[in-house]
Design a protein around this motif. Sequence first.
Motif, PDB file in Angstrom:
ATOM      1  N   THR A   1       5.609   4.680  -2.154  1.00 35.66           N
ATOM      2  CA  THR A   1       6.716   5.404  -1.526  1.00 35.66           C
ATOM      3  C   THR A   1       7.507   4.420  -0.670  1.00 35.66           C
ATOM      4  OG1 THR A   1       5.405   6.082   0.414  1.00 35.66           O
ATOM      5  CG2 THR A   1       5.462   7.600  -1.480  1.00 35.66           C
ATOM      6  N   TYR A   2       8.796   4.682  -0.569  1.00 29.00           N
ATOM      7  CA  TYR A   2       9.689   3.809   0.197  1.00 29.00           C
ATOM      8  C   TYR A   2      10.452   4.667   1.187  1.00 29.00           C
ATOM      9  CZ  TYR A   2      13.582   0.605   1.175  1.00 29.00           C
ATOM     10  OH  TYR A   2      14.516  -0.195   1.790  1.00 29.00           O
ATOM     11  N   ASP A   3      10.317   4.347   2.478  1.00 29.53           N
ATOM     12  CA  ASP A   3      11.050   5.048   3.520  1.00 29.53           C
ATOM     13  C   ASP A   3      12.429   4.413   3.662  1.00 29.53           C
ATOM     14  OD1 ASP A   3      11.927   5.393   6.511  1.00 29.53           O
ATOM     15  OD2 ASP A   3      10.441   6.960   6.134  1.00 29.53           O
ATOM     16  N   ILE A   4      13.477   5.172   3.386  1.00 28.27           N
ATOM     17  CA  ILE A   4      14.822   4.602   3.319  1.00 28.27           C
ATOM     18  C   ILE A   4      15.310   4.125   4.685  1.00 28.27           C
ATOM     19  CG2 ILE A   4      17.240   5.098   2.742  1.00 28.27           C
ATOM     20  CD1 ILE A   4      16.167   7.041   0.594  1.00 28.27           C
ATOM     21  N   ALA A   5      15.025   4.883   5.723  1.00 24.55           N
ATOM     22  CA  ALA A   5      15.521   4.529   7.065  1.00 24.55           C
ATOM     23  C   ALA A   5      14.851   3.261   7.598  1.00 24.55           C
ATOM     24  CB  ALA A   5      15.291   5.690   8.027  1.00 24.55           C
ATOM     25  N   SER A   6      13.539   3.171   7.438  1.00 24.48           N
ATOM     26  CA  SER A   6      12.805   2.030   8.002  1.00 24.48           C
ATOM     27  C   SER A   6      12.648   0.865   7.041  1.00 24.48           C
ATOM     28  CB  SER A   6      11.414   2.481   8.469  1.00 24.48           C
ATOM     29  OG  SER A   6      10.611   2.828   7.337  1.00 24.48           O
ATOM     30  N   GLY A   7      12.835   1.144   5.736  1.00 25.09           N
ATOM     31  CA  GLY A   7      12.597   0.113   4.734  1.00 25.09           C
ATOM     32  C   GLY A   7      11.124  -0.149   4.484  1.00 25.09           C
ATOM     33  N   GLU A   8      10.262   0.726   5.003  1.00 25.86           N
ATOM     34  CA  GLU A   8       8.819   0.530   4.872  1.00 25.86           C
ATOM     35  C   GLU A   8       8.321   1.043   3.522  1.00 25.86           C
ATOM     36  OE1 GLU A   8       4.641   1.934   7.014  1.00 25.86           O
ATOM     37  OE2 GLU A   8       6.571   2.334   7.989  1.00 25.86           O
ATOM     38  N   GLU A   9       7.507   0.217   2.862  1.00 25.93           N
ATOM     39  CA  GLU A   9       6.912   0.576   1.589  1.00 25.93           C
ATOM     40  C   GLU A   9       5.434   0.901   1.798  1.00 25.93           C
ATOM     41  OE1 GLU A   9       7.485  -1.633  -2.487  1.00 25.93           O
ATOM     42  OE2 GLU A   9       5.738  -2.497  -1.468  1.00 25.93           O
ATOM     43  N   THR A  10       4.979   2.007   1.198  1.00 28.35           N
ATOM     44  CA  THR A  10       3.580   2.412   1.297  1.00 28.35           C
ATOM     45  C   THR A  10       2.984   2.504  -0.095  1.00 28.35           C
ATOM     46  OG1 THR A  10       4.041   3.713   3.298  1.00 28.35           O
ATOM     47  CG2 THR A  10       1.986   4.193   2.120  1.00 28.35           C
ATOM     48  N   GLN A  11       1.845   1.875  -0.310  1.00 25.27           N
ATOM     49  CA  GLN A  11       1.178   1.937  -1.601  1.00 25.27           C
ATOM     50  C   GLN A  11       0.230   3.130  -1.616  1.00 25.27           C
ATOM     51  OE1 GLN A  11      -0.348  -1.789  -2.976  1.00 25.27           O
ATOM     52  NE2 GLN A  11      -1.256  -0.935  -4.836  1.00 25.27           N
ATOM     53  N   VAL A  12       0.497   4.056  -2.496  1.00 21.50           N
ATOM     54  CA  VAL A  12      -0.273   5.298  -2.563  1.00 21.50           C
ATOM     55  C   VAL A  12      -1.583   5.096  -3.320  1.00 21.50           C
ATOM     56  CG1 VAL A  12      -0.262   7.688  -3.405  1.00 21.50           C
ATOM     57  CG2 VAL A  12       1.817   6.694  -2.398  1.00 21.50           C
ATOM     58  N   THR A  13      -1.546   4.366  -4.434  1.00 20.73           N
ATOM     59  CA  THR A  13      -2.752   4.088  -5.225  1.00 20.73           C
ATOM     60  C   THR A  13      -2.915   2.578  -5.365  1.00 20.73           C
ATOM     61  OG1 THR A  13      -1.611   4.115  -7.355  1.00 20.73           O
ATOM     62  CG2 THR A  13      -2.425   6.226  -6.534  1.00 20.73           C
ATOM     63  N   THR A  14      -4.134   2.150  -5.569  1.00 17.86           N
ATOM     64  CA  THR A  14      -4.407   0.701  -5.649  1.00 17.86           C
ATOM     65  C   THR A  14      -5.214   0.306  -6.881  1.00 17.86           C
ATOM     66  OG1 THR A  14      -6.409   0.997  -4.320  1.00 17.86           O
ATOM     67  CG2 THR A  14      -4.368   0.445  -3.139  1.00 17.86           C
ATOM     68  N   ASP A  15      -5.654   1.282  -7.688  1.00 14.23           N
ATOM     69  CA  ASP A  15      -6.581   0.966  -8.787  1.00 14.23           C
ATOM     70  C   ASP A  15      -5.888   0.824 -10.137  1.00 14.23           C
ATOM     71  OD1 ASP A  15      -5.895   3.606  -8.998  1.00 14.23           O
ATOM     72  OD2 ASP A  15      -7.946   4.373  -9.175  1.00 14.23           O
ATOM     73  N   GLY A  16      -4.559   0.875 -10.165  1.00 16.38           N
ATOM     74  CA  GLY A  16      -3.843   0.748 -11.416  1.00 16.38           C
ATOM     75  C   GLY A  16      -4.085  -0.586 -12.095  1.00 16.38           C
ATOM     76  N   GLU A  17      -4.281  -0.546 -13.417  1.00 15.21           N
ATOM     77  CA  GLU A  17      -4.548  -1.768 -14.171  1.00 15.21           C
ATOM     78  C   GLU A  17      -4.118  -1.550 -15.616  1.00 15.21           C
ATOM     79  OE1 GLU A  17      -8.399  -4.516 -15.449  1.00 15.21           O
ATOM     80  OE2 GLU A  17      -8.551  -3.185 -13.707  1.00 15.21           O
ATOM     81  N   LYS A  18      -3.389  -2.503 -16.194  1.00 19.25           N
ATOM     82  CA  LYS A  18      -2.883  -2.368 -17.548  1.00 19.25           C
ATOM     83  C   LYS A  18      -4.018  -2.122 -18.530  1.00 19.25           C
ATOM     84  CE  LYS A  18      -0.001  -4.542 -21.072  1.00 19.25           C
ATOM     85  NZ  LYS A  18       0.791  -5.717 -21.490  1.00 19.25           N
ATOM     86  N   ASN A  19      -3.782  -1.159 -19.426  1.00 16.20           N
ATOM     87  CA  ASN A  19      -4.747  -0.786 -20.466  1.00 16.20           C
ATOM     88  C   ASN A  19      -6.086  -0.310 -19.906  1.00 16.20           C
ATOM     89  OD1 ASN A  19      -2.987  -1.218 -22.586  1.00 16.20           O
ATOM     90  ND2 ASN A  19      -3.639  -3.323 -22.927  1.00 16.20           N
TER      91      ASN A  19
END
Length: 723
Positions: free
Chosen positions: A162-180
């Motif tokens: 998610t990206y907060d437009i006002a602050s420019g802060e990015e938050t990673q919601v999930t971390t286990d994504g991996e191709k295939n």
Amino acid sequence: MKFSKILVGLLITATSTIYAQDKEISLEEIYDGTFRQERLQSLQSLDNGKEYVVLNRDRNANTSSIDVYSYKSGEKVRSLLNSKDLSEISRFQGFELSENEDKILLSTNMEQIYRRSSRGIYYIYDVEGKTLTKLSDNKVQEPTFSPDASKVAYVFENNIYTYDIASGEETQVTTDGEKNKLINGVTDWVYEEEFAFVRAFDWNKTGTHLAYLKFDESEVPEFSMDMFGQDLYPSQQVFKYPKAGEANSEVSLYTYELAAEESEKVELGDYEDFYIPRIKWTQDPEILSVQVLNRHQNDLDLIFVDAEDNETEVVMNETDEAYIDITNNLTFLEDNSFIWTSEKDGWNHIYLYDEDGELENQVTEGNWEVTDYYGYDEDSKKIFYQSTENGSVNRDVYSIKINGKNKTRLTEKEGMNSADFSADYTYFINSYTSTETPYEFTLHNAKNGKLVRKIKDNSALLEKEAAYNFAPKELSTIEVNGNELNMWIIKPNDFDENKEYPLLMFQYSGPGSQEVSNSYFGTNDYWYQLLANEGYIIAAVDGRGTGFKGAAFKKVTQNELGKYEVEDQIAAAKKFGEMDYIDEDRIGIWGWSYGGFMSSNAILKGNDTFSMAIAVAPVISWRFYDTIYTERYMTTPQENPSGYDENSPINHVEKLKGDYLLIHGGGDDNVHLQNTMRMVEALVQANKQFDWAIYPDRNHGIYGGNTRLHLYTMMTDFIKEKL
């Protein structure tokens, strides 16, 4: 004397005119856009219902603009944005307005992944402040505004951010994504292709929660394709592709609370080997709707999930002896009652349920199909939809009260009508076509269908075509195997019923499809005109298993794809052969994809009827195709081996007697080249001669550069030589 000379001159002129050749159509003209129809640019209604926006491109200046137009006048009112005023980018390829219309997502540098998926560099434009912010330096997928446009959620490398437009802060919601291996927030290959969606996350109404799907592909078998390209060594494209009977991704559902930055898995119940083809938040910000479908796809639960405690409740269940089609027609009203479409009475119709899933009433009914659901207007209490009430080859637009009363036909012309409504349902833009009329676009009052103004037509195309004197596409029916089947036929312009002509049949025939409709020429129809000029008759018949004639007609092919559809094409060909003006010894058939499966079966099982067949990108065995599509109609190969094998062309190659052309794209991620290679090997071992061609690196559509022209030149030459 002078009178005689004038008369002779007039006679010579008239005779010359009669015997002058009409302009001959060429393949180059067909595929260079000479006969391209004018279409209405993709537009989006503004919330005020009185205006719409269109993406315009200035190719000379290499700029893009989002321009606002008045529905009533059609005049440009203003521009929301023009890229010439931006220093960061020169142009953009697409846009998405936020719900409150104060921000715009602009897409640039887009890169196609599969049929529906893409990734790109995105920017956020503030309409009032006229500022531009880059969402990410990475190419991301499916960026989507929160309801208040304070945030954007998107997917990068199989993880959600998610990206907060006002602050420019990015938050990673999930971390286990991996191709295939693991995918969060977007669908795997087979969901994208067969359930027709890519974005697998959704904001709730207040933007406090995200719901998302996770796909564990670990156990799904991999498929690889050699891509030859221009380098010294080929590369490999490797992706997870579950073939019929093989392991699917394990799909699970999560809710994410933004304030706590925590995800929680939703325990849906005691389901095994299931699909989640749709998730959608209701009007209640705490209630998420989830559709859970069994692997056979004939038992569907609509579940409500309470985001407070993740408790679940099945509010509606639907079953079918064959299968249930998944649509986007679920609409929640303000009180969380909902509108749903179903074939439960044998025809596709609209139903209203209360907030507890109890049926309130069937809104539409009759021996005809609702073919599109356009929406519900809270103010007028009207539902707007498209249907086949005036015949399965036609479409009309209707309104009806939510109680099923006061149905009003909003379109008048017989043919294919399709509507795009303004946000407040004041107006709709109607696109209309028939066998005699290329697309024309008109604006109508949504209350009564009254014409407001004409927008665009294709009169210039008709003028251009006049020089060619094209033969008409004639609609009719043919009685085959106890059914009145829809058909069209194109005859040579100088048709003489006392002569005999070769016949080329075209079909697709897949479940729920339609090739015979009251619509104007498509690209292939111009090709058929070229063939008609060469002395061929061309025809298409929609047999059993095709759509828009009721569930029983469509689902008769269940568990035996390729049986009844092939029987109908063979029987239709025999009936054509009985006509005095068709040479029964010169009947050919062709098709693409499912149609290639059909044409292959037709020349084998109907070897005494068809003397020639062309199969482009054919499925040769349903064992080679994906789980969701194939098992919907066939169950699994383990459960239904005879259904898979008895109607597979690969098991009938010894019956080949006619001329057969097999064509495939080497980079087809959908219907794999494996199909054609296995068919080739079977034909070789049966010592059957045939023709074949592979287009390196081309996908299921077999296009790009000169490819289409080459393909249709090859097929034209084959038809002229063999038929």
